[in-house]
Design a protein around this motif. Structure first.
Motif, PDB file in Angstrom:
ATOM      1  N   GLU A 121      11.880  -0.022  -4.345  1.00 37.66           N
ATOM      2  CA  GLU A 121      11.792   0.892  -5.485  1.00 37.66           C
ATOM      3  C   GLU A 121      11.520   0.149  -6.786  1.00 37.66           C
ATOM      4  OE1 GLU A 121      14.844   4.314  -3.809  1.00 37.66           O
ATOM      5  OE2 GLU A 121      15.641   2.468  -4.690  1.00 37.66           O
ATOM      6  N   LYS A 151       0.744   3.979  -9.278  1.00 35.85           N
ATOM      7  CA  LYS A 151       1.776   4.035  -8.240  1.00 35.85           C
ATOM      8  C   LYS A 151       3.017   3.286  -8.718  1.00 35.85           C
ATOM      9  CE  LYS A 151       2.365   3.005  -3.292  1.00 35.85           C
ATOM     10  NZ  LYS A 151       1.682   2.434  -2.085  1.00 35.85           N
ATOM     11  N   TYR A 152       2.789   2.257  -9.539  1.00 33.93           N
ATOM     12  CA  TYR A 152       3.867   1.465 -10.110  1.00 33.93           C
ATOM     13  C   TYR A 152       3.738   1.462 -11.633  1.00 33.93           C
ATOM     14  CZ  TYR A 152       4.012  -0.190  -5.307  1.00 33.93           C
ATOM     15  OH  TYR A 152       4.068  -0.245  -3.938  1.00 33.93           O
ATOM     16  N   TYR A 178       8.535  -0.995 -11.613  1.00 30.26           N
ATOM     17  CA  TYR A 178       9.198   0.154 -10.991  1.00 30.26           C
ATOM     18  C   TYR A 178       8.191   1.011 -10.217  1.00 30.26           C
ATOM     19  CZ  TYR A 178      12.406  -1.027 -14.840  1.00 30.26           C
ATOM     20  OH  TYR A 178      13.212  -1.674 -15.739  1.00 30.26           O
ATOM     21  N   ARG A 179       8.649   1.538  -9.080  1.00 25.69           N
ATOM     22  CA  ARG A 179       7.844   2.522  -8.351  1.00 25.69           C
ATOM     23  C   ARG A 179       7.945   3.849  -9.106  1.00 25.69           C
ATOM     24  NH1 ARG A 179       5.892   2.697  -3.010  1.00 25.69           N
ATOM     25  NH2 ARG A 179       6.917   0.693  -2.626  1.00 25.69           N
ATOM     26  N   LYS A 180       6.819   4.428  -9.447  1.00 23.36           N
ATOM     27  CA  LYS A 180       6.809   5.609 -10.310  1.00 23.36           C
ATOM     28  C   LYS A 180       7.497   6.808  -9.657  1.00 23.36           C
ATOM     29  CE  LYS A 180       3.820   8.178 -13.452  1.00 23.36           C
ATOM     30  NZ  LYS A 180       3.698   9.537 -12.916  1.00 23.36           N
ATOM     31  N   THR A 181       7.317   6.997  -8.355  1.00 23.08           N
ATOM     32  CA  THR A 181       7.968   8.131  -7.692  1.00 23.08           C
ATOM     33  C   THR A 181       9.483   8.008  -7.725  1.00 23.08           C
ATOM     34  OG1 THR A 181       7.676   6.988  -5.566  1.00 23.08           O
ATOM     35  CG2 THR A 181       6.027   8.664  -6.173  1.00 23.08           C
ATOM     36  N   GLU A 215       4.880  -3.896  -2.543  1.00 18.65           N
ATOM     37  CA  GLU A 215       4.135  -3.113  -1.543  1.00 18.65           C
ATOM     38  C   GLU A 215       4.579  -3.487  -0.138  1.00 18.65           C
ATOM     39  OE1 GLU A 215       0.394  -1.027  -1.841  1.00 18.65           O
ATOM     40  OE2 GLU A 215       2.402  -0.271  -2.316  1.00 18.65           O
ATOM     41  N   LYS A 270       8.187  -2.386   0.375  1.00 19.25           N
ATOM     42  CA  LYS A 270       8.375  -0.939   0.117  1.00 19.25           C
ATOM     43  C   LYS A 270       9.630  -0.677  -0.722  1.00 19.25           C
ATOM     44  CE  LYS A 270       6.067   0.251   4.482  1.00 19.25           C
ATOM     45  NZ  LYS A 270       4.753   0.244   3.835  1.00 19.25           N
TER      46      LYS A 270
END
Length: 360
Positions: A112, A83-84, A174-177, A107, A110
């Motif tokens: 980025e 996820k990250y 980093y947030r992967k999305t 988390e 929330k």
């Protein structure tokens, strides 16, 4: 899906690699994967990666031809399931709580991405004695910015964000999305892939968490690497400055942060002077002079030099260089930098050892 993908490009670091991998394996937070990308190492680094793969099911190993750390990280990103995403270097190491404590914050908020502090470890070689007699000086460094919740916050705090190693990868998660949504990846530029990556992050990021504790151990070894000449060094640094200027213009921030833009163009000049004084630079004094003359003709460079003068540069060495270049005394500037390159490590070692004694 695992929670965090730790991606580590590997190239000829057999002496430091086991410590780096072990520090990733021994994280207090265990829902992660470790992706080791062997970028065509010619020493035993590839074998060490394979050995650790046999020891731990969370380790994945990719072997590829040597193309640079940026493209190696891209290979890791392609298979990352976390996820990250966290990028670590193979000659440094992680504190055990790095993933757990930063993952909890990102988390909860929330965000980025998250930015956190690090330890800068300087290994000082003492009269070329064996490694066990080396001195180690550790300095903790922390981000200055506060939490960024939106682009307005980002604009207001950009100076503080920029002032804390904005191009480093290892003090960020980093947030992967977020990376996927904005098509952020590494280029094949030989120098500064991490800078170009993070400039794209700055372009799109809306929310940033900040952790003012230190977790990553960045190990700086004086004399551990040879200052190698790169034919495209100036072009690479010019590209970084140009890309940052472009992004700031697109964000409507270029006028407010002209000082940062000028600083980046000045860095391109400064690093080229260092480059031209590298031990394996094949150019004659005349060729070096012509090279610098061609650089000084660029309008952006002219503006950057004028700005350094107007800002009353406090660093006497930089002020000397700027003054010489503004007066077109190029050979003198090159000689000053030559002296700096030759004496730099000895001076830094002496200063750091003195500081260490005074602090104890």
């Amino acid at each position: 899906m695992v929670t965090v993908s730790i991606i580590m490009p590997v190239y000829n670091v057999e002496d430091q690699l086991e410590r780096a991998i072990s520090s990733a394996i021994n994280q207090t937070f265990q829902d992660n994967e470790i992706i080791l990308v062997n970028d065509g190492s010619t020493d035993k680094s590839g074998e060490i990666c394979n050995q650790y793969k046999q020891k731990s099911s969370k380790i994945k190993v990719i072997h590829k031809k040597n193309e640079g750390s940026g493209l190696a990280r891209n290979e890791g990103l392609k298979i990352a399931k976390g996820k990250y995403v966290y990028f670590a270097d193979p000659d440094d190491y992680l504190s055990h709580h790095l993933i757990e404590e930063n993952m909890k914050i990102i988390e909860k908020e929330k965000s980025e991405m998250i930015v956190f502090g690090f330890y800068e470890e300087r290994i000082i070689k003492n009269n070329k004695k064996i490694i066990k007699n080396n001195k180690k000086i550790i300095e903790e460094k922390y981000p200055l910015a506060q939490r960024v919740k939106n682009k307005k916050d980002f604009r207001e705090q950009f100076q503080q964000i920029y002032d804390f190693h904005p191009y480093a990868l290892w003090n960020k998660m980093y947030r992967k999305t977020f990376l996927e949504k904005n098509d952020i990846y590494f280029t094949n530029q030989n120098v500064g892939q991490d800078a170009l990556f993070n400039i794209m992050v700055l372009k799109y990021v809306q929310s940033i968490s900040v952790n003012k504790s230190a977790y990553y151990h960045y190990v700086f070894r004086h004399g551990s690497s040879v200052n190698r000449y790169r034919e495209d060094r100036f072009e690479s640094e010019w590209n970084i400055a140009s890309q940052l200027e472009l992004v700031l213009r697109e964000l409507g921030m270029d006028k407010k942060f002209k000082n940062i833009i000028y600083k980046e163009y000045w860095n391109a000049v400064y690093l080229e002077l260092v480059n031209l004084n590298s031990c394996n630079c094949p150019m004659s004094a005349k060729e070096k002079k012509l090279r610098v003359e061609s650089i000084l003709k660029k309008e952006k460079i002219k503006d950057a030099l004028k700005e350094r003068n107007r800002n009353n540069e406090k660093n006497p060495f930089v002020l000397t260089l700027v003054t010489l270049l503004n007066r077109n005394k190029i050979l003198s500037a090159l000689r000053v930098m030559e002296l700096r390159v030759k004496m730099g490590n000895k001076r830094i070692e002496w200063v750091n050892l003195l500081k260490n004694k005074m602090n104890h």
